[in-house]
Design a protein around this motif. Structure first.
Motif, PDB file in Angstrom:
ATOM      1  N   GLU A 112       1.092   4.199  -2.901  1.00  0.00           N
ATOM      2  CA  GLU A 112       0.913   5.612  -2.597  1.00  0.00           C
ATOM      3  C   GLU A 112       2.099   6.434  -3.089  1.00  0.00           C
ATOM      4  N   SER A 156       0.835  -1.208   0.000  1.00  0.00           N
ATOM      5  CA  SER A 156       0.000   0.000   0.000  1.00  0.00           C
ATOM      6  C   SER A 156       0.867   1.254   0.000  1.00  0.00           C
ATOM      7  N   ARG A 157       1.922   1.232   0.810  1.00  0.00           N
ATOM      8  CA  ARG A 157       2.803   2.393   0.857  1.00  0.00           C
ATOM      9  C   ARG A 157       3.553   2.569  -0.453  1.00  0.00           C
TER      10      ARG A 157
END
Length: 531
Positions: free
Chosen positions: A473, A469-470
Motif C-alpha cells: 500500500e 500488505s502495508r
C-alpha cells in the motif's frame, strides 16, 4: 567472541549505530568482481547517501576505528607547527548518545608542547578545538563533532558516509554478503552450531517464534561474515506425549491425512481436552506414545504425515523470511538418549532419586530430571543427547541456543552436566564454547503475552502477511517506474535479499520501515532482553 558483542549490544538508530555496528569489528570490505546494475530511481541517482563518489576525499581505513584514527592523525599533523607525527588514541564511546568514537590525545599532546615551551595553545581544550577544525572532510565524514571537558573529542559518523559504505559493500560484492576480516585478538570458532526457531509440529508458528528465528538467523549471518562455518539447526518439537494424544484422537475420528496445519491445531486442542478429562483416553494416548517410540508401523506412518504437513507450513514462512535451516527435531535424538544417560550414570553425574534419574548441580539447586520415574524421557533427556551429538559427532567449536530467558536455568544445568562429563574438552586442550542467547517475550500493549482478541496466539503468517500488505500500500502511493507486478514482488521480498538489484534495493532505501524488513528490524533494534 563475535556472538557476545552481537547479543549484548543495543542499537540506537538516531546515532546511525545500526550501520556503525556493522563496521566496528574490523573493516567491511567488498569484493568488486562485478558491477550490479540498479534500476534508476530518484533516491539512487541523486542522494549522496547512496553514491560513494559524492562523498569526496575522506580518510580511509580497514575499519571505522582506523578511519577515525587516520582523520585525527592528519588533523594533528596539520595543526602542530612542525608537522610532528603523533600516534593518536581512539576509543569507542561508552555512551553512544555522546558519539561513536572519542579521541583523547589533546591532553598529552598539550602537555608535551608545554614541556617544550610551545605556547601556541592556551589549553588542551583549545588544541582539541583546533584539531576538530583541521579534520579533512569533516562535514562529509561526521554528522557531529564535539569537545567535552578538558579536551575529549567525540565524533558521530554521518548517515551518508555509512550508507555509502553499505551500498558499496552489498551492491558491489559478488554475493551481496558482508565480509569482515577478524581482528588480531579475536577468538573465531571454525564451526558453530546455532539452535533457533524450534516450532512445534502440529501447531502453527506464532509471533512467539519470531524473536528466536530472527535473532538466531542474525547470529548465523554475523558469524558467517567472519568466515565461520555455521550449522543452522531447527530443534522442532516432534516427539512426546502430545503426539500420543493427537494420534489417538485422529484414530478415534478415523481421520486420514488430508488436512491443513490449522486443522491439526484444532485436533490437538480437542485431544488435550479429552486427555485432561477422560481417563481411558489418557491411558490409550500414553500407550500410543510407547507404540510410536517402539516403531509401530501404523503410528509411525501417521506421525510422519503430520510432520510433513507442518514442515510444508514452516518452510513457506522460512522462505518469506529468507531462512534455510536444517530440521533436526527431538525424534532425531531418541535412539541415542539411553546411551547418553548411561554414560552420565557411569561417570557419577546422573543418579537415581525417588525413581527418577537426576543430575544435581549443588545441594541448594533443583535437580535436572533427565528420566522420569516411569522411565519416560523429557526435554532434558533430549537436550543432553543433542548436546552430546553436537560436541562429539558434529565437532562444533561453539554451540549457541536462542530461546526465551525463561529457559536460562534449564540450559545452565545442561551446560554444567556437559562440562562435568568432559564433552566440552577438545584435543587441543581448549573448551567447546556454549552460549544461551536469551530474549524477552513478545508482549502486547497491556504488558501481557501478545495474543489475539480471543486469547489465542497470533499466527506468524498473519503478521508477515499484514506487513507485506502495508508495504505494498505504501509503495503504491510513491513515485516509481515499477509496474504493479514488480511492486507486489518488491513488497513480498523486501528485506529478504538485499543482494538483489532493482526493486529489492529500491524498497530497502525507500521503505526500510515497512514490510518484512520492518518486522526484522523492529525486533533487532530493541534490547534483546526487553519484552
Amino acid at each position: 567472541m563475535i556472538v557476545s558483542s552481537l547479543c549484548h549490544s543495543r542499537v540506537h538508530c538516531q546515532h546511525s549505530s545500526f550501520v556503525t555496528s556493522l563496521f566496528r569489528r574490523g573493516g567491511v570490505r567488498s569484493r568488486h568482481a562485478r558491477q550490479v546494475k540498479v534500476r534508476k530511481c530518484d533516491t539512487l541517482v541523486t542522494s549522496s547517501a547512496c553514491n560513494p563518489s559524492t562523498l569526496g576525499s575522506v580518510p580511509t581505513g580497514d575499519g571505522l576505528r582506523e578511519i577515525v584514527k587516520a582523520a585525527f592523525s592528519e588533523a594533528v599533523t596539520a595543526v602542530l607547527s612542525r608537522g610532528t607525527l603523533v600516534d593518536v588514541n581512539i576509543s569507542e564511546c561508552s555512551n553512544n548518545v555522546v558519539g561513536d568514537y572519542q579521541c583523547n590525545s589533546a591532553m598529552p599532546i598539550f602537555a608535551e608542547l608545554k614541556q617544550k615551551g610551545d605556547t601556541s595553545f592556551s589549553s588542551p581544550r583549545s588544541l582539541a578545538e583546533a584539531i576538530v577544525e583541521a579534520i579533512p572532510g569533516r562535514e562529509r565524514l561526521f554528522a557531529q563533532t564535539s569537545v567535552a571537558g578538558p579536551g575529549f573529542v567525540n565524533v558521530t559518523f554521518s548517515a551518508s558516509f555509512l550508507a555509502a559504505g553499505v551500498l558499496d559493500t552489498v551492491v558491489n560484492s559478488t554475493d551481496g554478503k558482508v565480509r569482515i576480516p577478524p581482528q588480531r585478538n579475536m577468538s573465531i570458532p571454525k564451526r558453530a552450531v546455532v539452535d533457533y526457531s524450534s516450532p512445534n509440529i502440529a501447531k502453527e508458528m506464532h509471533v512467539g517464534h519470531l524473536r528466536s528465528t530472527i535473532i538466531g538467523e542474525t547470529i548465523c549471518r554475523a558469524l558467517e561474515s567472519f568466515g565461520v562455518e555455521t550449522v543452522r539447526l531447527n530443534h522442532v518439537g516432534d516427539w512426546g506425549t502430545q503426539f500420543g494424544m493427537l494420534l489417538t484422537h485422529l484414530h478415534d475420528m478415523q481421520m486420514g491425512s488430508d488436512f491443513a496445519i490449522t486443522d491439526l491445531q484444532e485436533f490437538y486442542k480437542a485431544a488435550k481436552l479429552r486427555f485432561d478429562k477422560d481417563g481411558d483416553f489418557k491411558a490409550r494416548a500414553q500407550s500410543a506414545v510407547v507404540r510410536l517410540q517402539a516403531g509401530d508401523v501404523q503410528m509411525r506412518k501417521l506421525w510422519e504425515e503430520i510432520c510433513e504437513i507442518s514442515r510444508r507450513d514452516f518452510e513457506e514462512i522460512y522462505r518469506v523470511l529468507d531462512i534455510v535451516i536444517i530440521e533436526r527435531g527431538e525424534s532425531f535424538y531418541n535412539e541415542i538418549i539411553p546411551l547418553v544417560l548411561d554414560e552420565l550414570v557411569k561417570k557419577g553425574i546422573a543418579v537415581e532419586d525417588q525413581g527418577a534419574l537426576c543430575i544435581f548441580g549443588n545441594l541448594e539447586s533443583t535437580p535436572l530430571i533427565c528420566r522420569k520415574s516411569d522411565g519416560g524421557f523429557n526435554y532434558a533427556s533430549t537436550d543432553l543427547a543433542a548436546l552430546w551429538q553436537r560436541t562429539t559427532q558434529l565437532e562444533a567449536d561453539q554451540i549457541i541456543y536462542v530461546t526465551d530467558v525463561g529457559q536460562s536455568k534449564h540450559f545452565e544445568a545442561i551446560f554444567d552436566a556437559a562440562n562435568r562429563a568432559g564433552w566440552l574438552d577438545k584435543k587441543d586442550n581448549t573448551k567447546i564454547r556454549l552460549d544461551h542467547v536469551g530474549f524477552g517475550l513478545v508482549m502486547g500493549e497491556d504488558g501481557k503475552r501478545f495474543r489475539t482478541r480471543s486469547g489465542g496466539t497470533v499466527p506468524l503468517r498473519s503478521l508477515l502477511t499484514e506487513a507485506q500488505s502495508r508495504c505494498l500500500e505504501s509503495l503504491q502511493t510513491r513515485s516509481s517506474d515499477l509496474d504493479d507486478k514488480e511492486l507486489l514482488e518488491a513488497s513480498h521480498i523486501m528485506g529478504r535479499n538485499l543482494s538483489a538489484p532493482g526493486a529489492i534495493f529500491i524498497c530497502f532505501l525507500h521503505m526500510f520501515h515497512t514490510g518484512i524488513a520492518a518486522v526484522k528490524y523492529a525486533d533487532l533494534q530493541n534490547n534483546r532482553l526487553a519484552t
